[in-house]
Structures are given as C-alpha cells and as structure tokens.
Design an enzyme around this catalytic site. Structure first.
Site, PDB file in Angstrom:
ATOM      1  N   GLU A  47       0.848  -1.192   0.000  1.00 16.07           N
ATOM      2  CA  GLU A  47       0.000   0.000   0.000  1.00 16.07           C
ATOM      3  C   GLU A  47       0.889   1.251   0.000  1.00 16.07           C
ATOM      4  O   GLU A  47       1.960   1.273   0.613  1.00 16.07           O
ATOM      5  CB  GLU A  47      -0.854  -0.016   1.265  1.00 16.07           C
ATOM      6  CG  GLU A  47      -1.674   1.231   1.519  1.00 16.07           C
ATOM      7  CD  GLU A  47      -2.320   1.250   2.901  1.00 16.07           C
ATOM      8  OE1 GLU A  47      -3.378   1.871   3.050  1.00 16.07           O
ATOM      9  OE2 GLU A  47      -1.754   0.644   3.844  1.00 16.07           O
ATOM     10  N   ASN A 107      -7.254   5.853  -1.974  1.00 13.44           N
ATOM     11  CA  ASN A 107      -6.142   4.972  -1.659  1.00 13.44           C
ATOM     12  C   ASN A 107      -6.302   3.770  -2.585  1.00 13.44           C
ATOM     13  O   ASN A 107      -7.191   2.939  -2.373  1.00 13.44           O
ATOM     14  CB  ASN A 107      -6.217   4.564  -0.182  1.00 13.44           C
ATOM     15  CG  ASN A 107      -4.999   3.794   0.276  1.00 13.44           C
ATOM     16  OD1 ASN A 107      -4.263   3.228  -0.517  1.00 13.44           O
ATOM     17  ND2 ASN A 107      -4.791   3.740   1.591  1.00 13.44           N
ATOM     18  N   LYS A 124      -9.510   1.474  -2.036  1.00 14.11           N
ATOM     19  CA  LYS A 124      -9.716   0.960  -0.676  1.00 14.11           C
ATOM     20  C   LYS A 124     -11.098   1.318  -0.143  1.00 14.11           C
ATOM     21  O   LYS A 124     -11.486   2.490  -0.116  1.00 14.11           O
ATOM     22  CB  LYS A 124      -8.618   1.512   0.238  1.00 14.11           C
ATOM     23  CG  LYS A 124      -8.617   0.961   1.656  1.00 14.11           C
ATOM     24  CD  LYS A 124      -7.396   1.495   2.398  1.00 14.11           C
ATOM     25  CE  LYS A 124      -7.294   0.991   3.815  1.00 14.11           C
ATOM     26  NZ  LYS A 124      -6.072   1.510   4.491  1.00 14.11           N
ATOM     27  N   GLU A 143      -6.628   8.757   7.478  1.00 19.43           N
ATOM     28  CA  GLU A 143      -7.086   8.284   6.167  1.00 19.43           C
ATOM     29  C   GLU A 143      -8.450   8.860   5.814  1.00 19.43           C
ATOM     30  O   GLU A 143      -8.727   9.147   4.646  1.00 19.43           O
ATOM     31  CB  GLU A 143      -7.116   6.760   6.119  1.00 19.43           C
ATOM     32  CG  GLU A 143      -5.734   6.140   6.094  1.00 19.43           C
ATOM     33  CD  GLU A 143      -5.752   4.678   5.697  1.00 19.43           C
ATOM     34  OE1 GLU A 143      -6.299   4.349   4.623  1.00 19.43           O
ATOM     35  OE2 GLU A 143      -5.203   3.868   6.460  1.00 19.43           O
ATOM     36  N   CYS A 169      -4.732  -3.089   3.066  1.00 21.57           N
ATOM     37  CA  CYS A 169      -4.532  -2.874   4.496  1.00 21.57           C
ATOM     38  C   CYS A 169      -5.742  -3.256   5.344  1.00 21.57           C
ATOM     39  O   CYS A 169      -6.031  -4.439   5.522  1.00 21.57           O
ATOM     40  CB  CYS A 169      -4.100  -1.433   4.734  1.00 21.57           C
ATOM     41  SG  CYS A 169      -3.292  -1.178   6.347  1.00 21.57           S
ATOM     42  N   ASN A 194       0.275  -0.760   5.292  1.00 18.65           N
ATOM     43  CA  ASN A 194       1.171   0.032   6.136  1.00 18.65           C
ATOM     44  C   ASN A 194       0.517   0.018   7.512  1.00 18.65           C
ATOM     45  O   ASN A 194      -0.436   0.757   7.756  1.00 18.65           O
ATOM     46  CB  ASN A 194       1.261   1.480   5.666  1.00 18.65           C
ATOM     47  CG  ASN A 194       2.042   1.704   4.384  1.00 18.65           C
ATOM     48  OD1 ASN A 194       2.684   2.744   4.208  1.00 18.65           O
ATOM     49  ND2 ASN A 194       1.966   0.776   3.454  1.00 18.65           N
TER      50      ASN A 194
END
Length: 313
Positions: A47, A107, A124, A143, A169, A194
């Site tokens: 990621e 993302n 994501k 995020e 993730c 991450n």
C-alpha cells in the site's frame, strides 16, 4: 496440469517524508530484478508504495496533502517502473494515492500486465482512522481526512491465467472483503498494507498481539474462500514512526507458506498453484451447495449493531 503463478511479495522498508519518488522507484526496480532472477512472474508491492505513510501527518489545509498523490499513472516518476516491468516481462501490483481528474482522492492499487498495461484498479473500501486532528493519540491516522471510501467494490480480474482480486490494508480484517471476491471465484488476493506497530487506541496491545491478528485475518480469508492471499508490508521506522513487517503468502488451506522476518526491503518468492484452490471450492466452501443467503440479510441491511432477532419459543 497445474496453473503455477510464481509470485514475489516485495516488502519495502521505511520511506521517509523527505524521500523522493525517483529514489523509491529505484528501490522497487531493484526488488523486481531480484524477483525476476528468482523466477517470479508477478511482483506485489505494498500500500502507498511510492510515499511515506502520510496519513500520520496532519495538514490543516487539505490541499497540502496533494503532494503525495499521483495525478497520472504512470507519470514521469513512475514510468521507469513500468518500463522495467515490460523489459523483464513481469506483471505487477502496487498501491498509491490517486488524484482523479475530477479532483477525487483514493487509496488505490492496480494490476499491471507483463506488457506494462494497467488492466485493473481497486480503491480501498474500509478506511480506518479519523478525519480531524486528535491530540490524544500516540500517532495520527488521518485516512478519513485524505481519502474517500472506494467506489468500485471488490472486483476480480482474469489475470496471469487466474482470477485475481485486490484489497488494501484494513480491508484484510473484514470478512466481507474476501467473501465478495470469493463469490466471483477468486484464486488469488493481493494486498498491501502500512500498519503501525503500536495501536493508538490501546496501551496494552503488544506487537505480538498485532501480528497475531494480522496473520489471523489473512489466513481466515484465504481458508474460508479457498484462495491464495499475498500480503505485503511497508515496514520499519518512518521518521520515528514504526510500521510492522510480516509480509507473507498464505495458501488456500489457510497455511502460511512463507513469511519475511525483517523490516527492510526484500522479496518473498513462492510458486502458487492456482488449481490448489479447487479442493476447497468444491468441498467445504462449495458456495452453491451450502450457502443459505435467506439468513444473511443483516449483512447488508445494517452497518452497526441493532436489536437482536432472537425470540422466546
């Protein structure tokens, strides 16, 4: 006759805020060359592979964070990576921060074939963290400030002779991620992450606890959908903030077939027989034979906990 796809899980060590894209791309190309020398056909990176994990930094002006986003893919900084993949005949997948022409922020991760063409994109879905500065946290996880939730669901592509899906993730912790792809017959899920070594919400959760839950979520998703899962970390201490490693490949029986034991740049290579997914798909997890969707309504009807359905007889 087996369908063997030799995969390289390409872990990246820390990327600092001051590191430029060109230097990161050179590291990625070096890993690709190592993977090719070890017989890999397909390389998977983490990621946000091109930058530091920037959601740890708070920008009062949201637009300041656009420095970490890619307005084009490939762009001038990433074109050498695509050139290397084409030269080496390697398929690849990696994550990055996507800025769309309409100004939207995701993302994202992509699938790239051996000719260097993008054939699939995922955004994501399960964004963790928060949207505003939280001074009570050991570290920020913004995020929800910098990204929109993905708008494409969990698609699966015909890729490299099999059915391949992507996740990113926090998605790995949600069973729905794997199940939606499982219902499309997925044979390999590739995901980058991450993940902070420390849980900002807990003072008692250890690194061992966090690694346990990481492995558990990946292994359960693989087993319950009879699919390979390739989980790849960005790891190490970025500007004083540690991320854990644990890059691993899990077989369709839920067993770990390989795992890296460090937090630096490195590749884990494994030959994945896509036909090994058939046993689970045709027996325990033969969905057509055993699923009872009439009892699953709450899965899509509720986002939070509601009243229980049990009643006295």
């Amino acid at each position: 006759m087996s369908r063997l796809l030799t995969v390289a899980a390409a872990q990246l060590g820390p990327i600092h805020r001051a590191d430029d894209r060109a230097s990161v791309v050179r590291r990625m190309i070096a890993l690709m060359e190592q993977a090719k020398a070890r017989g890999a056909d397909f390389i998977v990176y983490p990621e946000l592979a091109l930058t530091t994990f920037f959601p740890r930094w708070y920008c009062e002006d949201r637009a300041e964070a656009d420095q970490w986003f890619e307005a084009a893919m490939p762009g001038p900084d990433t074109q050498p990576l695509f050139n290397a993949a084409r030269r080496l005949g390697m398929a690849m997948s990696f994550g990055y921060a996507e800025l769309t022409p309409e100004g939207r922020h995701f993302n994202s991760s992509i699938l790239v074939d051996r000719a260097g063409s993008i054939v699939g994109k995922y955004r994501k879905v399960h964004l963790p963290g928060h949207a505003e500065l939280d001074p009570t946290r050991a570290h920020q996880h913004l995020e929800k400030r910098y990204f929109e939730p993905g708008d494409r669901g969990f698609p699966v592509w015909n890729f490299e002779g099999g059915l391949v899906g992507m996740a990113i993730c926090n998605d790995r912790r949600w069973p729905e991620t794997y199940r939606v792809m499982g219902l499309q017959g997925v044979e390999m899920v590739v995901l980058g992450y991450n993940t902070p070594t420390v849980n900002g919400h807990s003072k008692t959760e250890t690194l061992a606890d966090r690694m346990f839950h990481h492995r558990l979520s990946v292994q359960a998703g693989a087993y319950q959908n009879s699919t390979w899962v390739v989980a790849v970390a960005k790891a190490g201490v970025e500007d004083g903030y540690p991320l854990f490693g644990g890059t691993l490949i899990v077989g369709p029986d839920g067993k770990i077939v390989g795992e890296l034991d460090h937090d630096d740049d490195g590749v884990l290579v494994h030959g994945c027989d896509l036909d090994a997914t058939r046993f689970g798909k045709e027996t325990m997890f033969n969905f057509a034979a055993h699923r009872r969707v009439e009892h699953y309504e709450l899965i899509t009807a509720r986002t939070g906990v509601g009243e229980p359905l049990g009643r006295a007889e």
